[in-house]
Design an enzyme around this catalytic site. Structure first.
Site, mmCIF file in Angstrom:
data_model
loop_
_atom_site.group_PDB
_atom_site.id
_atom_site.type_symbol
_atom_site.label_atom_id
_atom_site.label_comp_id
_atom_site.label_asym_id
_atom_site.label_seq_id
_atom_site.Cartn_x
_atom_site.Cartn_y
_atom_site.Cartn_z
ATOM 1 N N LEU A 123 -29.996 29.015 -4.866
ATOM 2 C CA LEU A 123 -31.452 29.009 -4.775
ATOM 3 C C LEU A 123 -32.064 28.032 -5.764
ATOM 4 C CD1 LEU A 123 -31.578 32.858 -5.329
ATOM 5 C CD2 LEU A 123 -31.303 31.723 -3.107
ATOM 6 N N MET A 172 -24.343 20.977 -4.901
ATOM 7 C CA MET A 172 -25.704 20.453 -4.936
ATOM 8 C C MET A 172 -26.569 21.239 -5.912
ATOM 9 S SD MET A 172 -27.660 18.080 -3.748
ATOM 10 C CE MET A 172 -28.952 17.935 -4.995
ATOM 11 N N LYS A 173 -26.372 22.546 -5.983
ATOM 12 C CA LYS A 173 -27.139 23.361 -6.920
ATOM 13 C C LYS A 173 -26.858 22.951 -8.363
ATOM 14 C CE LYS A 173 -29.430 26.839 -8.706
ATOM 15 N NZ LYS A 173 -30.884 26.737 -8.913
ATOM 16 N N LEU A 174 -25.608 22.643 -8.681
ATOM 17 C CA LEU A 174 -25.288 22.201 -10.029
ATOM 18 C C LEU A 174 -25.953 20.861 -10.343
ATOM 19 C CD1 LEU A 174 -21.524 23.223 -10.314
ATOM 20 C CD2 LEU A 174 -23.520 24.372 -11.313
#
Length: 297
Positions: A123, A172-174
């Site tokens: 998220l 991608m969240k990282l």
């Protein structure tokens, strides 16, 4: 009445998960939740129409799609292990935590052996948007699994991007968190320097706000630095530090130098070494720890 034949399970009704689960049940899905340390969110969700499972295994036995919104990969792995005896072939587990991609891939492979599908759907934004149902979500899953879980995700997310296969959502969240936490480290150091050279927080903000350097993250960060709102962005320093370690691990695996990433991680390490590990120490509070390290308030 449920709008789908899917039965949704939700593990992790914390700062983000409570709002997400609220939107799932209020938008017509059958929802099961399970209590951990804090009963308040579970009791609230039950009043809204959810049912409470007696255990994670029980929740797995009665769910076709299970969302996990937990602290990180160790907690996710423990939850999957607890659910495993109750899991049925065809069930989908959706990991909404910020996880370590290598662990995500391993969990997905383990689940595939028993016919359980796995997706990562981390998220972006804050508990405020979780409650409003307007989070951003980046999904790693095969096409069929993505299409199956997308209607449920859309109950709590306004922006959904299918990044690629399993673990690509976590990758991608990282990257996203590297940028946002990098902003936090920059703001904290800039404000400390500003204070030391005699420029007030208020004057600093008058220049930045509304200009090219302004952004949504700046505004929530300054909600604390300028307005002393401790809850302006309720994302803990300890979680941020965990994410930065995951970013470093991902970079190491990809043989990428971490000049900037290590600098950002070290800014948060200063906070962690000086009381920032407390659960109510949030990312905007980093400004206090960096200021203290530089002899400023």
């Amino acid at each position: 009445m449920s709008t789908t034949k899917e039965s949704i399970g939700f593990v992790g009704t914390g700062l983000m998960g409570h709002g997400m689960a609220k939107n799932i049940v209020e938008k017509g899905y059958a929802l099961q939740v399970v209590a951990h340390r804090n009963r308040v969110p579970v009791d609230d969700l039950v009043t809204r129409g959810a049912t409470e499972a007696t255990s994670q295994e029980d929740l797995a036995r009665n769910s076709t799609i299970i969302f996990l919104c937990l602290t990180g990969s160790p907690e996710v792995a423990a939850a999957v292990a607890a659910m495993k005896p109750g899991l049925k072939a065809g069930t989908v587990i959706v990991d909404c935590s910020t996880g370590e991609p290598a662990v995500t891939q391993k969990l997905a492979a383990d689940m595939a052996e028993i016919g359980v599908h796995f997706a990562d759907a981390p998220l972006s934004r804050t508990p405020k948007e979780a409650w409003a149902g307007t989070l951003d979500c980046m999904v790693g899953a095969d096409e069929a699994t993505f299409e199956r879980i997308r209607p449920v995700i859309s109950t709590w997310a306004a922006k959904i991007v299918h990044i690629g296969g399993v673990a690509d959502g976590h990758r991608m969240k990282l990257l996203n968190n590297f940028i946002s936490l990098g902003y936090a480290a920059l703001y904290a150091e800039a404000l400390s320097l500003s204070k030391k050279v005699g420029i007030s927080v208020e004057t600093f903000d008058q220049v930045i706000r509304g200009g090219r350097m302004d952004c949504g993250f700046y505004q929530t960060f300054m909600g604390y630095a300028l307005e002393a709102n401790r809850d302006a962005h309720k994302f803990s320093i300890s979680n941020a530090y965990k994410d930065l370690r995951y970013i470093e691990s991902m970079a190491n695996s990809a043989t990428v130098t971490t000049t900037m990433g290590s600098a950002v991680k070290n800014a948060f390490a200063v906070a962690m070494a000086n009381g920032g590990e407390k659960p109510d120490a949030y990312v905007p509070h980093l400004v206090d720890f960096i200021a203290a390290a530089n002899g400023a308030k």
